[in-house]
Design a protein around this motif. Structure first.
Motif, PDB file in Angstrom:
ATOM      1  N   UNK A 146       0.826  -1.206   0.000  1.00 43.32           N
ATOM      2  CA  UNK A 146       0.000   0.000   0.000  1.00 43.32           C
ATOM      3  C   UNK A 146       0.865   1.262   0.000  1.00 43.32           C
ATOM      4  N   UNK A 147       1.936   1.243   0.808  1.00 48.61           N
ATOM      5  CA  UNK A 147       2.859   2.395   0.844  1.00 48.61           C
ATOM      6  C   UNK A 147       3.523   2.598  -0.506  1.00 48.61           C
ATOM      7  N   UNK A 148       3.865   1.483  -1.163  1.00 50.87           N
ATOM      8  CA  UNK A 148       4.499   1.575  -2.480  1.00 50.87           C
ATOM      9  C   UNK A 148       3.547   2.179  -3.490  1.00 50.87           C
ATOM     10  N   UNK A 149       2.259   1.738  -3.457  1.00 52.33           N
ATOM     11  CA  UNK A 149       1.268   2.314  -4.366  1.00 52.33           C
ATOM     12  C   UNK A 149       1.138   3.824  -4.151  1.00 52.33           C
ATOM     13  N   UNK A 150       1.111   4.225  -2.883  1.00 51.07           N
ATOM     14  CA  UNK A 150       0.983   5.653  -2.567  1.00 51.07           C
ATOM     15  C   UNK A 150       2.192   6.435  -3.068  1.00 51.07           C
ATOM     16  N   UNK A 151       3.383   5.864  -2.848  1.00 47.99           N
ATOM     17  CA  UNK A 151       4.605   6.540  -3.295  1.00 47.99           C
ATOM     18  C   UNK A 151       4.645   6.674  -4.816  1.00 47.99           C
ATOM     19  N   UNK A 152       4.279   5.569  -5.496  1.00 52.85           N
ATOM     20  CA  UNK A 152       4.295   5.594  -6.960  1.00 52.85           C
ATOM     21  C   UNK A 152       3.312   6.636  -7.481  1.00 52.85           C
ATOM     22  N   UNK A 153       2.147   6.701  -6.853  1.00 50.36           N
ATOM     23  CA  UNK A 153       1.161   7.688  -7.279  1.00 50.36           C
ATOM     24  C   UNK A 153       1.663   9.100  -7.112  1.00 50.36           C
ATOM     25  N   UNK A 154       2.281   9.418  -5.975  1.00 53.08           N
ATOM     26  CA  UNK A 154       2.798  10.768  -5.735  1.00 53.08           C
ATOM     27  C   UNK A 154       3.968  11.086  -6.661  1.00 53.08           C
ATOM     28  N   UNK A 155       4.863  10.106  -6.836  1.00 54.81           N
ATOM     29  CA  UNK A 155       6.010  10.324  -7.713  1.00 54.81           C
ATOM     30  C   UNK A 155       5.574  10.492  -9.168  1.00 54.81           C
ATOM     31  N   UNK A 156       4.574   9.714  -9.573  1.00 56.46           N
ATOM     32  CA  UNK A 156       4.061   9.839 -10.938  1.00 56.46           C
ATOM     33  C   UNK A 156       3.428  11.207 -11.168  1.00 56.46           C
ATOM     34  N   UNK A 157       2.724  11.717 -10.165  1.00 60.47           N
ATOM     35  CA  UNK A 157       2.105  13.041 -10.280  1.00 60.47           C
ATOM     36  C   UNK A 157       3.166  14.124 -10.433  1.00 60.47           C
ATOM     37  N   UNK A 158       4.248  13.996  -9.654  1.00 62.59           N
ATOM     38  CA  UNK A 158       5.336  14.974  -9.751  1.00 62.59           C
ATOM     39  C   UNK A 158       6.005  14.898 -11.114  1.00 62.59           C
ATOM     40  N   UNK A 159       6.270  13.668 -11.596  1.00 64.43           N
ATOM     41  CA  UNK A 159       6.908  13.495 -12.902  1.00 64.43           C
ATOM     42  C   UNK A 159       6.021  14.034 -14.018  1.00 64.43           C
ATOM     43  N   UNK A 160       4.721  13.797 -13.902  1.00 62.73           N
ATOM     44  CA  UNK A 160       3.781  14.293 -14.913  1.00 62.73           C
ATOM     45  C   UNK A 160       3.768  15.818 -14.944  1.00 62.73           C
ATOM     46  N   UNK A 161       3.823  16.438 -13.770  1.00 63.79           N
ATOM     47  CA  UNK A 161       3.855  17.897 -13.709  1.00 63.79           C
ATOM     48  C   UNK A 161       5.142  18.430 -14.318  1.00 63.79           C
ATOM     49  N   UNK A 162       6.245  17.729 -14.065  1.00 64.04           N
ATOM     50  CA  UNK A 162       7.517  18.133 -14.662  1.00 64.04           C
ATOM     51  C   UNK A 162       7.437  18.086 -16.187  1.00 64.04           C
ATOM     52  N   UNK A 163       6.884  16.998 -16.706  1.00 57.92           N
ATOM     53  CA  UNK A 163       6.789  16.843 -18.162  1.00 57.92           C
ATOM     54  C   UNK A 163       5.885  17.920 -18.753  1.00 57.92           C
TER      55      UNK A 163
END
Length: 484
Positions: free
Chosen positions: A11-28
């Protein structure tokens, strides 16, 4: 590892991936935005494995300060160079074909030709025409200089209005940063906007920054005047619409302190305002003084001695209130604007060009009035005056002793020297700005390759977490089946 622990880790991994993906998407999404600094989701160890603790913004304070300095120096240099280039165009561009020195040399040559053939009316007309060209060159260049000063004054007014607007907007984002930092909320977007405003302010006036508690930022000009400290300081300026050689422009005041104009071809100006002040109050007035000294020299050279004293001859003053004696070494402001050729020698105005030979006010060479006479003493005196040294005012910033031709050529040389220095300095400062911006962007800008690679890694993390969840599900199912 227990099943519950494994599930919490997934569950923690899913949460981390979601937050990291959101940051990466904003960067792109902001990869092409020069005001955007790359974000990174920072992980920290937790009981369930790892967790995102903050979104960190890429920054380098030393490079940012160097970038602000480079922007202000390059902005000031480019502004000065634009003004100097405009001054060069007044003189005709690369060959200076419209410069007073060009017309003066032509006047000298044709005057000597007329002195050799003093009975040629056509030569007299040519000399008068050349004199008109000299006067027109001085008039038009002087008027263009004052127009340049008026344009610089208007640009200063525009820059002051823009600076006040930027400072008010800066206050809005600085308050967001200060309050958000104190509350522990994400202030990265506000920091982006604040840094963007800083670069725009630096192009107008040199800025030094001081970071205080809660990321609060105070701004000072390059000479130490307070520009922003919790609240923006007032920047005031009263524009002047019409300029003449005798008009002095108003100062720009920041918090009541006058902004200092730049100096030199490699200008000390930081930002456009200081460079515009340099053009308006120093560079253009110095060139104006050179033109006025040329006009004074010409009026003296062609003046005539009469029974009533010395009077203006070929060149006259058009209604300018000055002392009778122009032999005193001092600039007469605006003299180049009003110098004219005496209408008594202009045929189209009812004059007689041959009076240049015989004397305009008293007949010196041809007392009998014989139209075929060939007296050339007065003409030779005029021609010799071109080779005689005279003294010029130090305000003209070139040699104070020399011939009128040497002085006029020196004026062109002065402009070319300062423009050459400005061009070289402009290249250097813009090159430094380019390198500084590149170094800063290497730290703060978004790399699409890196972001896409990160997304691939996050995809693999998501797949691994999904497999872990599936394995836990199978184990729980098997456990429940075994329990009956």
């Amino acid at each position: 590892m227990s099943l519950s622990t494994a599930m919490k880790t997934a569950q923690s991994s899913f949460s981390n991936v979601g937050l990291q993906s959101a940051v990466a998407s904003k960067n792109i999404a902001n990869a092409s935005n020069p005001a955007y600094a790359r974000r990174a989701a920072i992980l920290a160890t937790a009981s369930s494995g790892a967790t995102v603790v903050e979104t960190q913004r890429a920054q380098n304070e030393a490079l940012l300060k160097q970038n602000l300095l480079s922007i202000s120096k390059a902005g000031g240099q480019d502004t000065l160079l634009a003004g100097l280039t405009q001054m060069k165009m007044m003189l005709g561009g690369e060959d200076y074909e419209l410069a007073p020195s060009t017309y003066l040399a032509k006047l000298r040559d044709n005057l000597q030709t007329f002195a050799d053939k003093p009975n040629e009316v056509s030569l007299a007309e040519t000399v008068v025409s050349d004199a008109i060209d000299v006067a027109n060159s001085l008039n038009s260049t002087s008027l263009s200089l004052q127009k340049l000063r008026a344009e610089a004054d208007a640009d200063i007014d525009t820059a002051v209005v823009e600076l006040n607007r930027l400072l008010k907007e800066f206050r809005t984002y600085n308050d967001q940063v200060r309050q958000g930092t104190a509350a522990g909320t994400d202030v990265n977007d506000a920091l982006d906007q604040r840094d963007k405003l800083l670069t725009e302010i630096s192009a107008i006036v040199g800025v030094n920054t001081v970071t205080r508690t809660n990321n609060d930022l105070a701004l000072y000009t390059s000479d130490g005047t307070v520009l922003f400290e919790t609240v923006e300081r007032s920047v005031s300026f009263q524009p002047t619409t019409t300029y003449t050689a005798t008009v002095t422009g108003n100062q720009v005041l920041i918090d009541g302190v006058p902004v200092q104009a730049g100096a030199g071809g490699n200008t000390s100006a930081r930002g456009s305002i200081a460079a515009l002040l340099q053009i308006r109050d120093h560079t253009a007035p110095t060139f104006q003084a050179q033109l006025d000294e040329m006009a004074r020299g010409l009026i003296n050279m062609f003046s005539e001695n009469t029974a009533g004293g010395v009077v203006d001859g070929l060149f006259v003053r058009n209604g300018l209130a000055v002392g009778d004696d122009l032999s005193v070494t001092a600039v007469v402001p605006g003299l180049s604007t009003v110098i004219k050729v005496n209408p008594d020698v202009i045929t189209s105005q009812g004059g007689n060009a041959m009076l240049l030979r015989d004397g305009i006010y008293e007949t010196f060479n041809n007392p009998g009035g014989d139209p075929l006479a060939s007296f050339s003493d007065l003409l030779n005196n005029y021609a010799s005056a071109f080779e005689a040294p005279m003294t010029f005012d130090t305000a003209a910033a070139i040699d104070t002793t020399g011939t009128i031709l040497a002085f006029s050529s020196g004026s062109v040389g002065w402009l070319e020297e300062i423009r050459g220095a400005a061009t070289t300095a402009g290249d250097d400062k813009n090159a430094l700005l380019g390198r500084t911006q590149e170094a800063l962007q290497n730290v703060t800008s978004v790399s699409l390759d890196e972001e896409l690679a990160l997304l691939l890694d996050l995809e693999q993390s998501y797949k691994a977490s999904a497999k872990l969840v599936a394995a836990v599900d199978e184990m729980i199912t098997a456990l429940l089946q075994a329990a009956g």
